[in-house]
Design an enzyme around this catalytic site. Structure first.
Site, PDB file in Angstrom:
ATOM      1  N   TYR A  62       2.903 -17.881 -16.854  1.00  0.00           N
ATOM      2  CA  TYR A  62       1.540 -18.434 -16.782  1.00  0.00           C
ATOM      3  C   TYR A  62       0.509 -17.569 -17.499  1.00  0.00           C
ATOM      4  O   TYR A  62       0.545 -16.335 -17.404  1.00  0.00           O
ATOM      5  CB  TYR A  62       1.096 -18.547 -15.315  1.00  0.00           C
ATOM      6  CG  TYR A  62       1.764 -19.669 -14.550  1.00  0.00           C
ATOM      7  CD1 TYR A  62       1.635 -20.996 -14.966  1.00  0.00           C
ATOM      8  CD2 TYR A  62       2.505 -19.389 -13.412  1.00  0.00           C
ATOM      9  CE1 TYR A  62       2.249 -22.020 -14.239  1.00  0.00           C
ATOM     10  CE2 TYR A  62       3.109 -20.403 -12.690  1.00  0.00           C
ATOM     11  CZ  TYR A  62       2.978 -21.719 -13.115  1.00  0.00           C
ATOM     12  OH  TYR A  62       3.577 -22.726 -12.401  1.00  0.00           O
TER      13      TYR A  62
ATOM     14  N   LYS B  74      10.089  -5.989  16.447  1.00  0.00           N
ATOM     15  CA  LYS B  74       9.047  -7.027  16.283  1.00  0.00           C
ATOM     16  C   LYS B  74       9.117  -7.620  14.881  1.00  0.00           C
ATOM     17  O   LYS B  74       9.759  -7.037  13.990  1.00  0.00           O
ATOM     18  CB  LYS B  74       7.671  -6.423  16.559  1.00  0.00           C
ATOM     19  CG  LYS B  74       7.265  -5.320  15.615  1.00  0.00           C
ATOM     20  CD  LYS B  74       6.088  -4.520  16.161  1.00  0.00           C
ATOM     21  CE  LYS B  74       5.637  -3.498  15.133  1.00  0.00           C
ATOM     22  NZ  LYS B  74       4.677  -2.535  15.677  1.00  0.00           N
TER      23      LYS B  74
HETATM   24  C1  LIG Z   1       5.128  -1.221  15.543  1.00  0.00           C
HETATM   25  C2  LIG Z   1       5.038  -0.330  16.696  1.00  0.00           C
HETATM   26  C3  LIG Z   1       5.891   0.776  16.823  1.00  0.00           C
HETATM   27  C4  LIG Z   1       6.844   1.201  15.737  1.00  0.00           C
HETATM   28  O1  LIG Z   1       6.121   1.797  14.669  1.00  0.00           O
HETATM   29  P1  LIG Z   1       6.895   2.406  13.395  1.00  0.00           P
HETATM   30  O2  LIG Z   1       5.822   3.068  12.631  1.00  0.00           O
HETATM   31  O3  LIG Z   1       7.485   1.246  12.676  1.00  0.00           O
HETATM   32  O4  LIG Z   1       7.932   3.334  13.919  1.00  0.00           O
HETATM   33  C5  LIG Z   1       5.829   1.516  17.993  1.00  0.00           C
HETATM   34  N1  LIG Z   1       4.956   1.186  18.973  1.00  0.00           N
HETATM   35  C6  LIG Z   1       4.108   0.148  18.877  1.00  0.00           C
HETATM   36  C7  LIG Z   1       3.171  -0.142  19.986  1.00  0.00           C
HETATM   37  C8  LIG Z   1       4.109  -0.634  17.740  1.00  0.00           C
HETATM   38  O5  LIG Z   1       3.260  -1.656  17.639  1.00  0.00           O
END
Ligand SMILES: *Cc1c(COP(=O)(O)O)cnc(C)c1O
Length: 338
Positions: A231, A5
């Protein structure tokens, strides 16, 4: 399941997806339909689970037409998925999302049972998976096992109800690395795929970081004592100094909170960020290092014997490596090194 994702946690999902499949991932996890469609557009053929809610529910048609596996987290959603599949003359696999304590998306445990009771009336959907998400696998074993127990109980109920070949999954990276009991039929690592090592004081799992964040010195100056940098003059030299300017700023993902705080690696040395982080540039103190314009700079990664991990970089900004990765903006080119 390789969780890709947010564009592979900022690394570039288009390039990583084929590697994940080649390495044996049977599923890819994305957060939205858009992310799933983007992977289909680059010819990723493997099952893709859209982990987030589909909204509006009429968009289930988009998922089915592109072979993206949706989640269902309410009876209403199950009905719409069934109607949509019927209209498209398909049988739609889906994964039921159950809330065992994350408090984000998911049907309650009791809700799951009544949903599954009624599911038998729907002829165009198929319960392919049931999953839940840990709230504190990285910090709290008690909470984790409490959630896991609820999920195991539900799994028993589901199998007693006669559902067959259901994929149960729950483990994120922390659960995967710490608690084998959580592995079930499928695990869903995200952050660990990108090589963020896991530590909790005692236990640690060292992983090789996937990403190096590089820049170059584009400008160099000698600054006499009392020269202000950036800045609002928050940094003023207290010695004869050499100051390098790097073409990277908060628009690239260096948080402004790293002003006068973080460091970068040049010639194998830690060079502190001096003055405010600006939108497009930062200044670092390179006094005595014989730095030249064009020298390599590491923001995250190794140089010589020194290393700045994503976790350390994140810590300077009081955040976590996840946010640091996602915050490296699109104008920073991603270069894949085979
Ligand atoms: C983001 C996510 C993961 C992965 O989590 P990590 O901590 O990056 O391993 C697994 N399952 C779901 C539903 C997620 O949203």
């Amino acid at each position: 399941m390789a969780v890709l994702k947010a564009d592979g946690y900022g690394h570039g999902a288009d390039e990583l997806a084929p590697l994940a499949v080649k390495a044996g991932a049977s599923f890819i996890g994305v957060s939205s339909l858009e992310e799933g469609l983007a992977l289909r557009a680059v010819k990723i053929k493997c099952p893709i689970l859209v982990l987030g809610s589909i909204f509006p529910l009429s968009n289930y048609a988009v998922a089915l037409n592109s072979g993206l596996t949706p989640i269902v987290a309410s009876w209403e959603a199950a009905k719409v998925l069934d109607q949509t599949a019927k209209r498209l003359k398909k049988k739609a696999p889906f994964h039921l999302k159950v809330d065992t304590g994350m408090g984000r998306i998911g049907v309650s445990l009791r809700g799951a049972q009544s949903l599954l009771d009624r599911l038998k009336k729907l002829n165009h959907v198929r319960l392919e998976g049931v999953f839940s998400h840990f709230s504190s696998a990285d910090t709290d074993p008690n909470t984790t096992f409490d959630q896991l127990k609820k999920f195991y109980n539900l799994r028993q109920v589901i199998s007693d109800m006669g559902f067959k070949d259901v994929i149960f999954h729950m483990a994120n990276s922390a659960a995967l690395l710490r608690f084998p009991e959580t592995h079930l039929n499928l695990v869903r690592p995200g952050i660990s795929l990108y090589g963020v090592s896991y530590t909790d004081g005692g236990k640690s799992v060292k992983l090789a970081p996937v990403l190096t964040w590089r820049s170059k010195v584009v400008f160099l100056k000698k600054a006499s004592i009392g020269t202000s940098i950036s800045y609002n003059r928050t940094f003023v030299t207290t010695r004869e100094s050499e100051i390098a300017t790097l073409p990277v700023g908060y628009a690239d993902g260096v948080p402004r909170s790293l002003s006068n705080k973080g460091a970068v690696l040049i010639k194998g040395h830690r060079c502190p960020i001096v003055g405010r982080v600006t939108m497009d540039q930062i200044m670092v103190d390179v006094t005595g290092l014989s730095v030249d314009v064009g020298d390599d700079v590491i923001l995250i990664g190794k140089q010589g014997d020194e290393e700045i991990t994503a976790a350390e970089f994140a810590d300077w900004a009081h955040t976590i490596a996840y946010e640091t990765f996602c915050g490296i903006s699109k104008r920073v080119p991603r270069v894949m090194v085979k």
